[in-house]
Design a protein around this motif. Structure first.
Motif, PDB file in Angstrom:
ATOM      1  N   TYR A   1       0.849  -1.185   0.000  1.00 22.30           N
ATOM      2  CA  TYR A   1       0.000   0.000   0.000  1.00 22.30           C
ATOM      3  C   TYR A   1       0.889   1.240   0.000  1.00 22.30           C
ATOM      4  CZ  TYR A   1      -3.878  -3.077   1.474  1.00 22.30           C
ATOM      5  OH  TYR A   1      -4.827  -4.060   1.556  1.00 22.30           O
ATOM      6  N   ASP A   2       0.324   2.355  -0.467  1.00 19.17           N
ATOM      7  CA  ASP A   2       1.063   3.626  -0.487  1.00 19.17           C
ATOM      8  C   ASP A   2       0.372   4.618   0.446  1.00 19.17           C
ATOM      9  OD1 ASP A   2       2.506   5.869  -0.967  1.00 19.17           O
ATOM     10  OD2 ASP A   2       2.051   6.006  -3.115  1.00 19.17           O
ATOM     11  N   PRO A   3       0.794   4.686   1.726  1.00 18.90           N
ATOM     12  CA  PRO A   3       0.139   5.590   2.678  1.00 18.90           C
ATOM     13  C   PRO A   3       0.332   7.067   2.356  1.00 18.90           C
ATOM     14  CG  PRO A   3       1.588   3.989   3.784  1.00 18.90           C
ATOM     15  CD  PRO A   3       1.885   3.939   2.329  1.00 18.90           C
ATOM     16  N   ALA A   4       1.279   7.378   1.475  1.00 18.66           N
ATOM     17  CA  ALA A   4       1.518   8.783   1.132  1.00 18.66           C
ATOM     18  C   ALA A   4       0.411   9.352   0.250  1.00 18.66           C
ATOM     19  CB  ALA A   4       2.869   8.929   0.427  1.00 18.66           C
ATOM     20  N   ARG A   5      -0.396   8.498  -0.330  1.00 19.93           N
ATOM     21  CA  ARG A   5      -1.512   8.952  -1.164  1.00 19.93           C
ATOM     22  C   ARG A   5      -2.829   8.558  -0.528  1.00 19.93           C
ATOM     23  NH1 ARG A   5      -0.984   6.492  -6.750  1.00 19.93           N
ATOM     24  NH2 ARG A   5       0.202   4.823  -5.706  1.00 19.93           N
ATOM     25  N   ALA A   6      -3.876   9.235  -0.903  1.00 15.42           N
ATOM     26  CA  ALA A   6      -5.189   9.009  -0.288  1.00 15.42           C
ATOM     27  C   ALA A   6      -5.980   7.956  -1.055  1.00 15.42           C
ATOM     28  CB  ALA A   6      -5.977  10.315  -0.249  1.00 15.42           C
ATOM     29  N   THR A   7      -6.807   7.237  -0.326  1.00 14.80           N
ATOM     30  CA  THR A   7      -7.786   6.363  -0.961  1.00 14.80           C
ATOM     31  C   THR A   7      -8.931   7.224  -1.510  1.00 14.80           C
ATOM     32  OG1 THR A   7      -8.899   6.030   1.159  1.00 14.80           O
ATOM     33  CG2 THR A   7      -7.242   4.397   0.524  1.00 14.80           C
ATOM     34  N   GLN A   8      -9.680   6.673  -2.456  1.00 10.91           N
ATOM     35  CA  GLN A   8     -10.789   7.424  -3.065  1.00 10.91           C
ATOM     36  C   GLN A   8     -12.025   6.538  -3.157  1.00 10.91           C
ATOM     37  OE1 GLN A   8      -9.264   8.735  -6.854  1.00 10.91           O
ATOM     38  NE2 GLN A   8      -8.234  10.512  -5.962  1.00 10.91           N
ATOM     39  N   TRP A   9     -13.168   7.118  -2.782  1.00 13.41           N
ATOM     40  CA  TRP A   9     -14.437   6.404  -2.863  1.00 13.41           C
ATOM     41  C   TRP A   9     -15.156   6.725  -4.164  1.00 13.41           C
ATOM     42  CZ3 TRP A   9     -15.615   2.619   0.324  1.00 13.41           C
ATOM     43  CH2 TRP A   9     -15.074   2.595   1.634  1.00 13.41           C
TER      44      TRP A   9
ATOM     45  N   PHE B   1     -21.788   6.999  -4.396  1.00 11.03           N
ATOM     46  CA  PHE B   1     -22.938   6.163  -4.045  1.00 11.03           C
ATOM     47  C   PHE B   1     -22.625   4.665  -4.140  1.00 11.03           C
ATOM     48  CE2 PHE B   1     -24.538  10.014  -6.238  1.00 11.03           C
ATOM     49  CZ  PHE B   1     -25.025  10.677  -5.106  1.00 11.03           C
ATOM     50  N   SER B   2     -21.433   4.283  -3.739  1.00  8.70           N
ATOM     51  CA  SER B   2     -21.079   2.863  -3.783  1.00  8.70           C
ATOM     52  C   SER B   2     -19.974   2.594  -2.782  1.00  8.70           C
ATOM     53  CB  SER B   2     -20.618   2.467  -5.190  1.00  8.70           C
ATOM     54  OG  SER B   2     -19.318   2.983  -5.442  1.00  8.70           O
ATOM     55  N   LEU B   3     -19.629   1.305  -2.656  1.00  8.78           N
ATOM     56  CA  LEU B   3     -18.505   0.917  -1.806  1.00  8.78           C
ATOM     57  C   LEU B   3     -17.267   0.610  -2.638  1.00  8.78           C
ATOM     58  CD1 LEU B   3     -20.166  -1.329   0.955  1.00  8.78           C
ATOM     59  CD2 LEU B   3     -19.140   0.936   1.230  1.00  8.78           C
ATOM     60  N   LYS B   4     -17.212   1.212  -3.845  1.00 12.64           N
ATOM     61  CA  LYS B   4     -16.002   1.061  -4.661  1.00 12.64           C
ATOM     62  C   LYS B   4     -14.900   1.926  -4.062  1.00 12.64           C
ATOM     63  CE  LYS B   4     -18.031  -0.171  -9.136  1.00 12.64           C
ATOM     64  NZ  LYS B   4     -17.469  -1.526  -9.129  1.00 12.64           N
TER      65      LYS B   4
ATOM     66  N   ARG C   1       4.344   3.629  -8.741  1.00  9.42           N
ATOM     67  CA  ARG C   1       2.997   4.031  -8.314  1.00  9.42           C
ATOM     68  C   ARG C   1       1.928   3.300  -9.125  1.00  9.42           C
ATOM     69  NH1 ARG C   1       2.034  10.283  -6.700  1.00  9.42           N
ATOM     70  NH2 ARG C   1       3.301  10.306  -4.803  1.00  9.42           N
ATOM     71  N   ASP C   2       0.927   2.819  -8.420  1.00  5.36           N
ATOM     72  CA  ASP C   2      -0.131   2.043  -9.053  1.00  5.36           C
ATOM     73  C   ASP C   2      -1.371   2.184  -8.172  1.00  5.36           C
ATOM     74  OD1 ASP C   2      -1.499   0.308 -10.692  1.00  5.36           O
ATOM     75  OD2 ASP C   2      -0.146  -1.387 -10.420  1.00  5.36           O
ATOM     76  N   SER C   3      -2.459   1.557  -8.562  1.00  4.47           N
ATOM     77  CA  SER C   3      -3.660   1.563  -7.738  1.00  4.47           C
ATOM     78  C   SER C   3      -4.552   0.407  -8.154  1.00  4.47           C
ATOM     79  CB  SER C   3      -4.419   2.895  -7.859  1.00  4.47           C
ATOM     80  OG  SER C   3      -4.899   3.064  -9.176  1.00  4.47           O
ATOM     81  N   VAL C   4      -5.498   0.065  -7.297  1.00  2.52           N
ATOM     82  CA  VAL C   4      -6.472  -0.964  -7.611  1.00  2.52           C
ATOM     83  C   VAL C   4      -7.824  -0.514  -7.058  1.00  2.52           C
ATOM     84  CG1 VAL C   4      -6.033  -2.307  -5.499  1.00  2.52           C
ATOM     85  CG2 VAL C   4      -6.964  -3.451  -7.519  1.00  2.52           C
ATOM     86  N   THR C   5      -8.882  -0.785  -7.807  1.00  2.02           N
ATOM     87  CA  THR C   5     -10.230  -0.433  -7.368  1.00  2.02           C
ATOM     88  C   THR C   5     -11.006  -1.705  -7.084  1.00  2.02           C
ATOM     89  OG1 THR C   5     -10.231   1.606  -8.672  1.00  2.02           O
ATOM     90  CG2 THR C   5     -12.377   0.734  -7.980  1.00  2.02           C
TER      91      THR C   5
ATOM     92  N   PRO D   1     -17.093   2.581   5.667  1.00  2.00           N
ATOM     93  CA  PRO D   1     -16.133   2.568   6.772  1.00  2.00           C
ATOM     94  C   PRO D   1     -15.108   3.700   6.680  1.00  2.00           C
ATOM     95  CG  PRO D   1     -15.462   0.994   5.117  1.00  2.00           C
ATOM     96  CD  PRO D   1     -16.780   1.562   4.654  1.00  2.00           C
ATOM     97  N   SER D   2     -14.529   4.036   7.813  1.00  2.00           N
ATOM     98  CA  SER D   2     -13.354   4.909   7.804  1.00  2.00           C
ATOM     99  C   SER D   2     -12.135   4.052   7.478  1.00  2.00           C
ATOM    100  CB  SER D   2     -13.171   5.594   9.159  1.00  2.00           C
ATOM    101  OG  SER D   2     -13.024   4.645  10.197  1.00  2.00           O
TER     102      SER D   2
END
Length: 303
Positions: A56-64, A67-70, A83-87, A101-102
């Motif tokens: 995981y990369d804690p230096a960047r923020a997660t994104q919601w 109207f979903s749990l994506k 750098r990469d990401s997964v949804t 959730p938080s």
């Protein structure tokens, strides 16, 4: 074999600090250790597999998503930490009291506070449990048995596995795949496991150990090749004598192995230096004077 469970071995062998079991991550690590300690009491088979390094990369923020749990989770992949990401589309666990959730992100863990329950997912848990578009196979580098009275595997102290981890940890993550094998045999009297004399606990345990020894030898030859690297002469000779005993006692000369995991996304596609990636591995193993040879079999057509 259809049932298997992955454990991220690096968390046991390389975690720098002693976990606080009062915290969610500490409890997660202890549960994983409990799972492996329970496996240590039986001759289950396991594969040591490597996967491309991912964090995981804690230096960047997660994104919601709207109207979903994506949830889009930032990642660092490969030896160069690209750098990469997964949804993923999260599923609320039983006991959740909030709709969304938080999120707390560390290098190894994603913590989701659902109000009534805190869910902890390692980066490999996330990629194992949720649908995504990554298609990398798991590389099998070693096959063994969990039976270990000293519990070294669960404590990250088994020398053979530690050596392999140290060889690969610069570029790869090391995981354990513990297999629940369904092993049956045919004879004029049916499966020996069904005979009354083999229903006695001690006899049943001895028979289970014999079968695990034979299938272990077959998987070693299949995934590690006819001359496995890192296997010492004493170990090879011990296995050869063991197989000779089994052949003489049970008149066993061939067995057919079908290895396919029911769950695990791309992780269930297994490969090695000697075997191409596949979800199902089907092969025949021949035993002769304590030696083992394997031959791939064609897969039956899909129903």
């Amino acid at each position: 074999m259809t049932d298997g469970k992955f454990h991220w071995y690096d968390l046991l062998a390389g975690f720098p600090d002693k976990p606080d079991f009062r915290e969610p991550i500490g409890r997660y690590l202890r549960r994983m250790q409990f799972d492996l300690e329970a496996a240590n009491e039986r001759p289950l088979l396991y594969c040591v597999v490597t996967r491309p390094r991912v964090r995981y990369d804690p230096a960047r923020a997660t994104q919601w998503g709207f109207f979903s749990l994506k949830l889009t989770v930032p990642l660092l992949t490969g030896a160069n930490a690209t750098r990469d990401s997964v949804t993923v589309d999260l599923k609320a666990p039983f006991g959740a009291t909030v709709k969304k959730p938080s999120v707390i992100l560390t290098e190894n863990f994603l913590s989701l506070n659902w109000g009534g329950v805190i869910e902890v997912l390692s980066v490999h848990d996330l990629l194992l449990q949720y649908v995504h578009d990554r298609k990398l196979a798991s590389q099998v580098i070693y096959v063994g048995q969990t039976l270990d009275p000293e519990g070294r595997l669960a404590k990250g102290r088994l020398p053979a596995v530690q050596r392999l981890r140290q060889q690969h940890n610069e570029h790869s993550d090391t995981l354990l795949l513990v297999l629940q094998a369904e092993i049956t045999a045919t004879s004029p009297d049916g499966d020996p496991a069904d005979l009354p004399e083999n229903q006695i606990p001690d006899a049943a345990a001895a028979l289970a150990r014999i079968r695990a020894d034979v299938v272990e030898a077959a998987l070693i030859c299949y995934f590690e090749g006819p001359t496995p690297a890192g296997r010492y002469g004493e170990e090879k000779e011990r296995r050869r004598h063991r197989l000779q005993e089994v052949q003489q006692a049970w008149e066993l000369d061939t067995l057919e192995v079908s290895l396919e995991l029911e769950e695990g996304g791309s992780y269930r596609y297994l490969a090695s230096e000697h075997v191409a990636a596949a979800r199902r591995h089907l092969f025949r193993c021949k035993l002769a004077d304590g030696s083992v040879s394997v031959a791939k079999l064609p897969l039956p057509p899909a129903a």
